[in-house]
Design a protein around this motif. Structure first.
Motif, PDB file in Angstrom:
ATOM      1  N   ALA A  66       0.849  -1.194   0.000  1.00 11.46           N
ATOM      2  CA  ALA A  66       0.000   0.000   0.000  1.00 11.46           C
ATOM      3  C   ALA A  66       0.879   1.236   0.000  1.00 11.46           C
ATOM      4  N   VAL A  67       0.240   2.360  -0.210  1.00  7.78           N
ATOM      5  CA  VAL A  67       0.895   3.635   0.059  1.00  7.78           C
ATOM      6  C   VAL A  67       0.637   3.965   1.521  1.00  7.78           C
ATOM      7  N   TYR A  68       1.693   4.256   2.241  1.00  6.55           N
ATOM      8  CA  TYR A  68       1.591   4.554   3.660  1.00  6.55           C
ATOM      9  C   TYR A  68       1.707   6.069   3.864  1.00  6.55           C
ATOM     10  N   TYR A  69       0.772   6.592   4.650  1.00  5.13           N
ATOM     11  CA  TYR A  69       0.714   8.018   4.911  1.00  5.13           C
ATOM     12  C   TYR A  69       0.861   8.284   6.404  1.00  5.13           C
ATOM     13  N   CYS A  70       1.550   9.360   6.747  1.00  3.81           N
ATOM     14  CA  CYS A  70       1.485   9.838   8.118  1.00  3.81           C
ATOM     15  C   CYS A  70       0.564  11.052   8.149  1.00  3.81           C
ATOM     16  N   ALA A  71      -0.004  11.283   9.306  1.00  5.29           N
ATOM     17  CA  ALA A  71      -0.965  12.356   9.476  1.00  5.29           C
ATOM     18  C   ALA A  71      -0.830  12.931  10.881  1.00  5.29           C
ATOM     19  N   ALA A  72      -1.266  14.164  11.045  1.00 11.08           N
ATOM     20  CA  ALA A  72      -1.137  14.843  12.326  1.00 11.08           C
ATOM     21  C   ALA A  72      -2.459  15.495  12.724  1.00 11.08           C
ATOM     22  N   ARG A  73      -2.704  15.495  14.024  1.00 15.67           N
ATOM     23  CA  ARG A  73      -3.861  16.181  14.567  1.00 15.67           C
ATOM     24  C   ARG A  73      -3.495  16.734  15.937  1.00 15.67           C
ATOM     25  N   VAL A  74      -4.087  17.831  16.311  1.00 14.97           N
ATOM     26  CA  VAL A  74      -3.893  18.377  17.644  1.00 14.97           C
ATOM     27  C   VAL A  74      -4.771  17.588  18.606  1.00 14.97           C
ATOM     28  N   GLY A  75      -4.186  17.169  19.719  1.00 15.86           N
ATOM     29  CA  GLY A  75      -4.980  16.458  20.707  1.00 15.86           C
ATOM     30  C   GLY A  75      -4.659  14.985  20.783  1.00 15.86           C
ATOM     31  N   MET A  76      -5.669  14.207  21.149  1.00 16.26           N
ATOM     32  CA  MET A  76      -5.485  12.795  21.440  1.00 16.26           C
ATOM     33  C   MET A  76      -5.413  11.953  20.169  1.00 16.26           C
ATOM     34  N   VAL A  77      -4.942  10.734  20.321  1.00 17.25           N
ATOM     35  CA  VAL A  77      -4.917   9.825  19.181  1.00 17.25           C
ATOM     36  C   VAL A  77      -6.349   9.470  18.784  1.00 17.25           C
ATOM     37  N   ARG A  78      -6.518   9.308  17.488  1.00 19.51           N
ATOM     38  CA  ARG A  78      -7.793   8.891  16.923  1.00 19.51           C
ATOM     39  C   ARG A  78      -7.519   7.913  15.800  1.00 19.51           C
ATOM     40  N   SER A  79      -8.494   7.067  15.493  1.00 19.92           N
ATOM     41  CA  SER A  79      -8.320   6.090  14.428  1.00 19.92           C
ATOM     42  C   SER A  79      -9.033   6.475  13.138  1.00 19.92           C
ATOM     43  N   SER A  80      -9.852   7.510  13.186  1.00 23.54           N
ATOM     44  CA  SER A  80     -10.576   7.921  11.982  1.00 23.54           C
ATOM     45  C   SER A  80      -9.744   8.890  11.161  1.00 23.54           C
ATOM     46  N   ARG A  81      -9.645   8.633   9.871  1.00 22.86           N
ATOM     47  CA  ARG A  81      -8.839   9.529   9.017  1.00 22.86           C
ATOM     48  C   ARG A  81      -9.449  10.927   8.959  1.00 22.86           C
ATOM     49  N   ASN A  82     -10.732  11.031   9.210  1.00 25.15           N
ATOM     50  CA  ASN A  82     -11.390  12.338   9.155  1.00 25.15           C
ATOM     51  C   ASN A  82     -10.973  13.243  10.308  1.00 25.15           C
ATOM     52  N   GLU A  83     -10.338  12.670  11.326  1.00 24.93           N
ATOM     53  CA  GLU A  83      -9.923  13.444  12.486  1.00 24.93           C
ATOM     54  C   GLU A  83      -8.556  14.099  12.298  1.00 24.93           C
ATOM     55  N   TYR A  84      -7.876  13.789  11.214  1.00 29.58           N
ATOM     56  CA  TYR A  84      -6.521  14.298  10.996  1.00 29.58           C
ATOM     57  C   TYR A  84      -6.537  15.412   9.963  1.00 29.58           C
ATOM     58  N   ALA A  85      -5.918  16.532  10.334  1.00 33.30           N
ATOM     59  CA  ALA A  85      -5.960  17.712   9.472  1.00 33.30           C
ATOM     60  C   ALA A  85      -4.800  17.790   8.500  1.00 33.30           C
ATOM     61  N   TYR A  86      -3.694  17.182   8.852  1.00 30.48           N
ATOM     62  CA  TYR A  86      -2.480  17.325   8.052  1.00 30.48           C
ATOM     63  C   TYR A  86      -2.002  15.950   7.587  1.00 30.48           C
ATOM     64  N   TRP A  87      -1.572  15.907   6.308  1.00 34.07           N
ATOM     65  CA  TRP A  87      -1.176  14.651   5.694  1.00 34.07           C
ATOM     66  C   TRP A  87       0.106  14.812   4.892  1.00 34.07           C
ATOM     67  N   GLY A  88       0.897  13.740   4.887  1.00 31.56           N
ATOM     68  CA  GLY A  88       2.049  13.700   4.005  1.00 31.56           C
ATOM     69  C   GLY A  88       1.646  13.194   2.626  1.00 31.56           C
ATOM     70  N   GLN A  89       2.629  13.088   1.746  1.00 30.89           N
ATOM     71  CA  GLN A  89       2.353  12.698   0.368  1.00 30.89           C
ATOM     72  C   GLN A  89       2.325  11.171   0.194  1.00 30.89           C
ATOM     73  N   GLY A  90       2.802  10.455   1.196  1.00 26.40           N
ATOM     74  CA  GLY A  90       2.776   8.998   1.158  1.00 26.40           C
ATOM     75  C   GLY A  90       4.061   8.389   0.638  1.00 26.40           C
ATOM     76  N   THR A  91       4.296   7.149   1.034  1.00 29.97           N
ATOM     77  CA  THR A  91       5.444   6.389   0.559  1.00 29.97           C
ATOM     78  C   THR A  91       4.983   4.966   0.247  1.00 29.97           C
ATOM     79  N   GLN A  92       5.429   4.443  -0.877  1.00 30.28           N
ATOM     80  CA  GLN A  92       4.966   3.134  -1.341  1.00 30.28           C
ATOM     81  C   GLN A  92       5.720   2.017  -0.634  1.00 30.28           C
ATOM     82  N   VAL A  93       4.955   1.051  -0.145  1.00 27.78           N
ATOM     83  CA  VAL A  93       5.512  -0.173   0.415  1.00 27.78           C
ATOM     84  C   VAL A  93       4.950  -1.344  -0.385  1.00 27.78           C
ATOM     85  N   THR A  94       5.847  -2.157  -0.917  1.00 28.19           N
ATOM     86  CA  THR A  94       5.429  -3.328  -1.690  1.00 28.19           C
ATOM     87  C   THR A  94       6.013  -4.567  -1.039  1.00 28.19           C
ATOM     88  N   VAL A  95       5.143  -5.508  -0.702  1.00 33.08           N
ATOM     89  CA  VAL A  95       5.562  -6.741  -0.054  1.00 33.08           C
ATOM     90  C   VAL A  95       5.346  -7.887  -1.034  1.00 33.08           C
TER      91      VAL A  95
END
Length: 123
Positions: free
Chosen positions: A92-121
């Protein structure tokens, strides 16, 4: 505003390991919870794991629990995703994301995103 840049992706055989990094800009990195997500072709972006600003609290998806570890170095404004015992379905393409506050599992809770990096297994 937080700028995120992922690195460390690549091709790895099933059962192997890979460590992803995500470098963040800004002076308040420790204020942000950091999440890792992944998106396989034709699928929705899914939660992998997250870490709170202090680095003491983590949350993982069941599919990666026990194999993946998230850590952070606030002095370097960097968060890591150590992936062990990789499986072909982890491709998959793996993305990191940032949000102010506590950890959350919903992508909608994160305001900032990187461009992603490809991982192929490969199987």
């Amino acid at each position: 505003q937080v700028l995120l840049v992922e690195s460390g992706g690549g091709l790895v055989q099933a059962g192997g390991s890979l460590r992803l990094s995500c470098a963040a800009s800004g002076r308040t990195f420790s204020s942000y919870a950091m999440g890792w997500f992944r998106q396989a072709p034709g699928k929705e972006r899914e939660f992998v794991g997250a870490i709170d600003g202090s680095g003491r609290g983590t949350l993982y998806a069941d599919s990666v629990k026990g194999r993946f570890t998230i850590s952070r170095d606030n002095a370097k404004n960097t968060v890591y995703l150590q992936m062990n015992t990789l499986k072909p379905e982890g491709t998959a393409v793996y993305y990191c994301a940032a949000r102010v506050g506590m950890v959350r599992s919903s992508r909608n809770e994160y305001a900032y995103w990187g461009q992603g990096t490809q991982v192929t297994v490969s199987s």
